[in-house]
Design a protein around this motif. Sequence first.
Motif, PDB file in Angstrom:
ATOM      1  N   ILE A  57       7.910 -41.448  15.060  1.00 39.08           N
ATOM      2  CA  ILE A  57       7.240 -40.147  15.022  1.00 39.08           C
ATOM      3  C   ILE A  57       8.264 -39.034  14.794  1.00 39.08           C
ATOM      4  CG2 ILE A  57       5.293 -40.839  16.490  1.00 39.08           C
ATOM      5  CD1 ILE A  57       6.792 -39.532  18.859  1.00 39.08           C
TER       6      ILE A  57
ATOM      7  N   SER B 221       7.341 -48.603  12.203  1.00 41.66           N
ATOM      8  CA  SER B 221       5.976 -48.183  11.871  1.00 41.66           C
ATOM      9  C   SER B 221       5.437 -47.173  12.885  1.00 41.66           C
ATOM     10  CB  SER B 221       5.044 -49.392  11.775  1.00 41.66           C
ATOM     11  OG  SER B 221       5.001 -50.097  13.005  1.00 41.66           O
ATOM     12  N   ARG B 222       5.961 -47.184  14.100  1.00 41.69           N
ATOM     13  CA  ARG B 222       5.523 -46.222  15.133  1.00 41.69           C
ATOM     14  C   ARG B 222       6.453 -45.013  15.257  1.00 41.69           C
ATOM     15  NH1 ARG B 222       2.243 -47.910  19.715  1.00 41.69           N
ATOM     16  NH2 ARG B 222       3.637 -46.503  20.785  1.00 41.69           N
TER      17      ARG B 222
ATOM     18  N   GLN C 157       7.361 -48.465  25.723  1.00 45.65           N
ATOM     19  CA  GLN C 157       7.756 -48.962  24.417  1.00 45.65           C
ATOM     20  C   GLN C 157       6.799 -50.047  23.959  1.00 45.65           C
ATOM     21  OE1 GLN C 157      10.079 -46.267  24.431  1.00 45.65           O
ATOM     22  NE2 GLN C 157      10.514 -47.580  22.719  1.00 45.65           N
ATOM     23  N   VAL C 158       6.999 -50.480  22.737  1.00 40.77           N
ATOM     24  CA  VAL C 158       6.268 -51.620  22.215  1.00 40.77           C
ATOM     25  C   VAL C 158       7.234 -52.792  22.199  1.00 40.77           C
ATOM     26  CG1 VAL C 158       5.054 -52.564  20.232  1.00 40.77           C
ATOM     27  CG2 VAL C 158       4.816 -50.149  20.802  1.00 40.77           C
TER      28      VAL C 158
ATOM     29  N   ARG D  39      14.212 -44.394   7.072  1.00 40.84           N
ATOM     30  CA  ARG D  39      13.215 -45.367   7.545  1.00 40.84           C
ATOM     31  C   ARG D  39      13.387 -46.699   6.821  1.00 40.84           C
ATOM     32  NH1 ARG D  39       8.556 -43.293  10.264  1.00 40.84           N
ATOM     33  NH2 ARG D  39       7.326 -44.946   9.278  1.00 40.84           N
TER      34      ARG D  39
ATOM     35  N   LEU E 215      11.533 -43.620  17.547  1.00 39.69           N
ATOM     36  CA  LEU E 215      10.514 -44.482  18.120  1.00 39.69           C
ATOM     37  C   LEU E 215      10.189 -43.871  19.478  1.00 39.69           C
ATOM     38  CD1 LEU E 215      11.794 -48.089  17.302  1.00 39.69           C
ATOM     39  CD2 LEU E 215       9.903 -46.848  16.242  1.00 39.69           C
ATOM     40  N   PRO E 216       8.930 -43.835  19.873  1.00 43.00           N
ATOM     41  CA  PRO E 216       8.580 -43.198  21.156  1.00 43.00           C
ATOM     42  C   PRO E 216       9.417 -43.749  22.312  1.00 43.00           C
ATOM     43  CG  PRO E 216       6.607 -43.775  19.942  1.00 43.00           C
ATOM     44  CD  PRO E 216       7.766 -44.392  19.196  1.00 43.00           C
TER      45      PRO E 216
ATOM     46  N   ASP F 144      11.389 -52.505  13.212  1.00 43.70           N
ATOM     47  CA  ASP F 144      10.041 -52.003  12.970  1.00 43.70           C
ATOM     48  C   ASP F 144       9.976 -50.518  13.328  1.00 43.70           C
ATOM     49  OD1 ASP F 144       7.339 -51.466  12.755  1.00 43.70           O
ATOM     50  OD2 ASP F 144       6.725 -52.846  14.352  1.00 43.70           O
TER      51      ASP F 144
ATOM     52  N   HIS G 262       8.709 -56.428  21.327  1.00 44.09           N
ATOM     53  CA  HIS G 262       8.625 -57.309  20.161  1.00 44.09           C
ATOM     54  C   HIS G 262       9.068 -58.702  20.602  1.00 44.09           C
ATOM     55  CE1 HIS G 262       8.271 -53.743  17.616  1.00 44.09           C
ATOM     56  NE2 HIS G 262       9.276 -53.237  18.322  1.00 44.09           N
TER      57      HIS G 262
END
Length: 193
Positions: free
Chosen positions: A182, A179-180, A26-27, A168, A57-58, A177, A29
């Motif tokens: 998919i 933005s990622r 993950q990303v 979204r 989100l992935p 967020d 935050h």
Amino acid sequence: MTVTLGNMRLSFTLVLALLLPLISAQVPHWGPCPEPSVQASFSIKKFMGRWFEIAKLPAQFEKGRCIETNFTMKLDQTIRVVSSEILKGEVRTIEGTGVTEDLKNPAKLGISYSYVLPYSPYWILSTDYDNFALIYSCTDVLRLFHVDFAWILSRTRTLPAATIEKSRATFSNNNIDVSRMIASRQQGCDKTL
């Protein structure tokens, strides 16, 4: 009990080591999880049934295509959660349990796919029950940063582009967020399943 700086470093290192696989997928935050608004007057009974993943989100634990989840209310008022995907030509299924963690706020569910793991947040931010549902999950790590997941679900394998864009925007308006985010692969599923 005396806590030394060395023990604190060791504890922090252990926490990071245990969470590293989750974080790498993950990303992360900075800061704690956001507190998004959830579906008002949520009806768990209307939400039950089959949902297809349209966008996400992935997530490290979702690698396949044709991802779907079926929710069924059990007699003890817990929820049977069966998720499936096609990975390398095989249908893979996992079963978990969902619970309403706060009866005053039934749109905030918890789901666990293991008896040894705690329930993860599974919040329904918005749904019309017949077409789409927006799901959010977030885990704080020592309130320093958070790792989150978000899904757009549908009762069918597709959704109109306008519905996806509106979905979204709902996430973004709740400080999530996407933005990622998919698109999920939902093509050719009926031939295999």
